[in-house]
Design a protein around this motif. Structure first.
Motif, PDB file in Angstrom:
ATOM      1  N   ASN A 206       0.856  -1.195   0.000  1.00  0.00           N
ATOM      2  CA  ASN A 206       0.000   0.000   0.000  1.00  0.00           C
ATOM      3  C   ASN A 206       0.891   1.243   0.000  1.00  0.00           C
ATOM      4  OD1 ASN A 206      -1.979   1.904   0.261  1.00  0.00           O
ATOM      5  ND2 ASN A 206      -2.525   1.366   2.377  1.00  0.00           N
ATOM      6  N   LEU A 207       1.112   1.815  -1.171  1.00  0.00           N
ATOM      7  CA  LEU A 207       1.981   2.984  -1.288  1.00  0.00           C
ATOM      8  C   LEU A 207       1.235   4.306  -1.101  1.00  0.00           C
ATOM      9  CD1 LEU A 207       3.692   0.689  -2.544  1.00  0.00           C
ATOM     10  CD2 LEU A 207       4.574   2.362  -4.187  1.00  0.00           C
ATOM     11  N   SER A 208      -0.095   4.247  -1.080  1.00  0.00           N
ATOM     12  CA  SER A 208      -0.880   5.491  -1.077  1.00  0.00           C
ATOM     13  C   SER A 208      -0.669   6.310   0.190  1.00  0.00           C
ATOM     14  CB  SER A 208      -2.368   5.169  -1.251  1.00  0.00           C
ATOM     15  OG  SER A 208      -2.828   4.336  -0.202  1.00  0.00           O
ATOM     16  N   VAL A 209      -0.497   5.655   1.351  1.00  0.00           N
ATOM     17  CA  VAL A 209      -0.316   6.386   2.605  1.00  0.00           C
ATOM     18  C   VAL A 209       0.954   7.227   2.555  1.00  0.00           C
ATOM     19  CG1 VAL A 209       0.068   6.165   5.092  1.00  0.00           C
ATOM     20  CG2 VAL A 209      -1.610   4.687   3.950  1.00  0.00           C
ATOM     21  N   LYS A 211       2.642   8.107  -0.155  1.00  0.00           N
ATOM     22  CA  LYS A 211       2.554   9.116  -1.218  1.00  0.00           C
ATOM     23  C   LYS A 211       1.749  10.334  -0.764  1.00  0.00           C
ATOM     24  CE  LYS A 211       1.851   7.774  -5.458  1.00  0.00           C
ATOM     25  NZ  LYS A 211       1.271   7.084  -6.634  1.00  0.00           N
ATOM     26  N   ASN A 212       0.630  10.110  -0.088  1.00  0.00           N
ATOM     27  CA  ASN A 212      -0.174  11.233   0.400  1.00  0.00           C
ATOM     28  C   ASN A 212       0.601  12.056   1.417  1.00  0.00           C
ATOM     29  OD1 ASN A 212      -2.360  10.531  -1.203  1.00  0.00           O
ATOM     30  ND2 ASN A 212      -3.313   9.256   0.388  1.00  0.00           N
ATOM     31  N   TYR A 213       1.364  11.390   2.261  1.00  0.00           N
ATOM     32  CA  TYR A 213       2.159  12.107   3.263  1.00  0.00           C
ATOM     33  C   TYR A 213       3.200  13.007   2.586  1.00  0.00           C
ATOM     34  CZ  TYR A 213       5.621  12.930   6.915  1.00  0.00           C
ATOM     35  OH  TYR A 213       6.522  13.526   7.778  1.00  0.00           O
ATOM     36  N   PHE A 214       3.911  12.441   1.600  1.00  0.00           N
ATOM     37  CA  PHE A 214       4.934  13.240   0.916  1.00  0.00           C
ATOM     38  C   PHE A 214       4.314  14.402   0.150  1.00  0.00           C
ATOM     39  CE2 PHE A 214       7.672   9.184   0.786  1.00  0.00           C
ATOM     40  CZ  PHE A 214       8.278   9.528   1.985  1.00  0.00           C
ATOM     41  N   ASP A 238       8.723  10.999  -6.289  1.00  0.00           N
ATOM     42  CA  ASP A 238       9.114  10.454  -7.597  1.00  0.00           C
ATOM     43  C   ASP A 238       9.648   9.025  -7.469  1.00  0.00           C
ATOM     44  OD1 ASP A 238       8.361  12.780  -8.830  1.00  0.00           O
ATOM     45  OD2 ASP A 238      10.400  13.624  -8.952  1.00  0.00           O
ATOM     46  N   LEU A 239      10.397   8.770  -6.380  1.00  0.00           N
ATOM     47  CA  LEU A 239      10.912   7.420  -6.158  1.00  0.00           C
ATOM     48  C   LEU A 239       9.766   6.415  -5.994  1.00  0.00           C
ATOM     49  CD1 LEU A 239      13.933   7.966  -3.710  1.00  0.00           C
ATOM     50  CD2 LEU A 239      14.031   6.944  -5.989  1.00  0.00           C
ATOM     51  N   LEU A 240       8.769   6.808  -5.208  1.00  0.00           N
ATOM     52  CA  LEU A 240       7.614   5.929  -5.024  1.00  0.00           C
ATOM     53  C   LEU A 240       6.844   5.738  -6.316  1.00  0.00           C
ATOM     54  CD1 LEU A 240       6.104   6.911  -1.544  1.00  0.00           C
ATOM     55  CD2 LEU A 240       7.114   4.733  -2.200  1.00  0.00           C
ATOM     56  N   ASP A 241       6.657   6.826  -7.068  1.00  0.00           N
ATOM     57  CA  ASP A 241       5.956   6.730  -8.350  1.00  0.00           C
ATOM     58  C   ASP A 241       6.704   5.815  -9.308  1.00  0.00           C
ATOM     59  OD1 ASP A 241       3.814   8.329  -7.662  1.00  0.00           O
ATOM     60  OD2 ASP A 241       4.766  10.178  -8.369  1.00  0.00           O
TER      61      ASP A 241
END
Length: 605
Positions: A206-209, A211-214, A238-241
């Protein structure tokens, strides 16, 4: 009672209940199986032999004992079978690599937790993610986490008391920006644990948490004109994306799904497993499974699904497969999607399974081609060394065997394209020669062999090798001349002492280089013919000794001796039988005579 009668008796008392059964040979468990009805399933191995393949018939022939365990449901049998296979690894069950060798990512149960890789999962309150089938995949995740979050790597006990007392000092990791310095209370514990919470989400797929924080932190920094800080959060985003772009293959609406596909040939099954969370593949594994008993694809896949889900600790409720599979497990739905994102996911998994199959079969073909090239090269060398006019694709080698003139026998072995063709091997009982006469024996067996080939219009070999010197070679030549095929087939003799090669009519031998591949091939033929002859001779001699030993017993006639001889081969094996087992074969009266005679000098035996 004979062993097979004991098995039949045991089978007749097996329960009509679900459970597992275990087959044993003399050394231990050789097969574990599951069944809805234990008696019916076990009986099928013995009652339907005409329907079994060679592997199954071999399994049945080795069964010496049977055990079973009754369970409540088919699902329980399924899981128990899987656990027993992992524990005992029977040779007739398909096997998997032990999952204990796979690595995990662990978030340790400590103040200011570390994130490490480990292969030992212990019940210490730490959180484990994985296991990962690929160390590379795991390291990519660890590198991503360590780039995104500054975490400590030291092993200090960072209790509040130790930190307050100033027992520790920051190290190089702090100075280069890889750690925030919790050892000197330079980072708030709540902030650190917030990072740990985001790491847990990332490792769960779950990367959304994160990503939203960043995004929030980037926007806040930009609003406060902290553009350098905002850029740092932008880089992490960008790294997460980038990581997600490399992983996402289907819609983000798909989560917590296991995908299994299978394709197979006669010898192997090729399986791919994908685990999907939040539209991303977080785990992939391809397997090649050697078939042991010509198992059906559905049976193989059902077994592998259970084992891989255990290995990788999957809790997915939905399993997608490319074939119909019966999986008697609660709270699991098996689907075969025909359209949409799930179908795309299924196709991707099948593509991986097919790729593995193509790669393995291609490698086998390549190895086969290399082997054929080597065999052709050896035959070409042999043709050159022996000055043959034809490539010796079929070579036959003869050898005699006798013991002080007793029970003379002979053998012929056949190599085709440089490899043993055992279906063409032949044994010969010497019929026309009295006494130890190797020369006349060689004449007889060569004559019999090629007279038969001529009568049956079978092709003749390109090369005949005689194990012996000039005398045996001369008699083989005489036999070929009498059959009017001398000159149509090349024939040579090989003398054992100096590995001399003799040609008909040539007093001087040929010496081939000791390291030559062609000489090694000739030696293989000679040694194989010798082994084959000696084995046959020994069995004939032992059989004769046993038959004489039995017929010398008053009350044991030739017919009874012949029957015991065919079945048990030696006096030693007869001695190992109980009185009841012997009586079951020849009756009480003869068994009493035989048993007392065999154990007259060994009452305890």
């Amino acid at each position: 009672m004979p062993a097979n009668e004991k098995l039949k008796e045991k089978i007749s008392h097996l329960p009509h209940k679900p459970g597992i059964y275990k087959f044993f040979d003399e050394k231990g468990i050789i097969y574990v199986g599951k069944a809805v009805d234990i008696r019916k399933r076990v009986s099928s191995y013995f009652n339907r032999s005409a329907q079994h393949n060679k592997k199954t018939l071999k399994l049945v022939s080795q069964i010496k004992d049977i055990e079973f365990t009754i369970v409540d449901t088919e699902a329980d049998a399924f899981l128990l079978e899987n656990n027993l296979i992992k524990q005992y690894q029977p040779k007739y069950n398909i096997l998997l690599k032990d999952g204990k060798t796979y690595p995990y990512i662990s978030i340790l149960n400590e103040r200011f937790p570390r994130v490490i890789s480990t292969r030992n999962k212990v019940n210490d309150g730490s959180r484990y993610f994985g296991p990962y089938p690929s160390v590379t995949t795991m390291n990519v995740l660890l590198d991503l986490i360590r780039t995104l979050y500054p975490l400590r790597t030291c092993t200090f006990n960072l209790s509040p008391e130790n930190v307050t007392a100033g027992k520790f000092k920051v190290c190089l990791e702090y100075h280069i920006g890889n750690c925030k310095g919790p050892c000197e209370a330079l980072v708030d514990e709540t902030e650190y644990n917030q990072n740990i919470s985001q790491i847990k989400n990332i490792l769960s797929g779950n990367l959304s948490v994160a990503k939203n924080y960043f995004k929030e932190q980037m926007a806040a920094a930009a609003a406060n004109y902290q553009f350098e800080v905002a850029h740092q959060f932008k880089q992490k985003l960008d790294l997460l994306d980038d990581f997600q772009a490399k992983s996402t293959v289907v819609s983000n609406t798909l989560t917590n799904i296991d995908v299994f596909t299978i394709t197979s040939n006669d010898d192997c099954a090729f399986i791919n497993y994908l685990k999907v969370m939040n539209g991303s593949i977080i785990l992939t594994q391809s397997l090649e499974i050697q078939k042991k008993l010509d198992e059906e694809d559905a049976d193989i896949l059902a077994s592998i699904i259970v084992r891989l889900r255990q290995e990788f600790e999957s809790t997915s409720r939905e399993v997608i497969t490319n074939i119909d599979v019966s999986l008697p497990l609660d709270n699991i739905t098996i689907t075969h999607p025909q359209i949409g994102d799930k179908k795309k996911l299924l196709n991707l998994s099948l593509k991986n399974a097919l790729y593995l199959r193509k790669e393995r079969e291609g490698r086998q073909e390549k190895n086969k081609g290399l082997s054929e090239q080597r065999e052709l090269r050896v035959l070409e060398t042999l043709k050159k060394d022996l000055r043959l006019t034809e490539l010796p694709r079929q070579i036959e080698c003869f050898d005699n065997s006798n013991f002080q003139g007793d029970v003379p026998v002979a053998s012929m072995v056949c190599f085709k394209n440089g490899k043993p063709s055992k279906k063409d091997y032949r044994h010969f009982n010497i019929k026309t020669v009295v006494g130890p006469n190797d020369f006349e024996s060689m004449y007889e067996i060569v004559t019999r062999r090629y007279k038969r080939l001529l009568n049956e219009n079978q092709p003749l070999p390109q090369l005949i090798i005689i194990d012996g010197g000039k005398g045996q070679l001369g008699m083989a030549v005489k036999a070929l001349k009498d059959l009017d095929i001398y000159g149509k087939v090349a024939v040579v003799g090989i003398a054992k002492r100096l590995e001399e090669i003799f040609y008909p009519g040539d007093s001087l031998p040929l010496y081939i280089d000791k390291k030559s591949e062609s000489l090694k091939l000739i030696q293989r033929l000679r040694n194989e013919a010798h082994r084959f002859a000696i084995t046959f001779h020994r069995s004939k001699r032992d059989a004769g000794t046993l038959k004489t030993a039995l017929t010398d017993i008053k009350g044991i006639g030739p017919a009874t001796a012949e029957a015991l001889l065919l079945k048990h081969k030696s006096v030693k094996k007869l001695k190992e039988l109980s009185f009841e087992e012997i009586a079951g074969e020849i009756g009480q009266a003869k068994a009493t005579v035989l048993y007392e005679h065999l154990h007259a000098n060994n009452p305890a035996g």
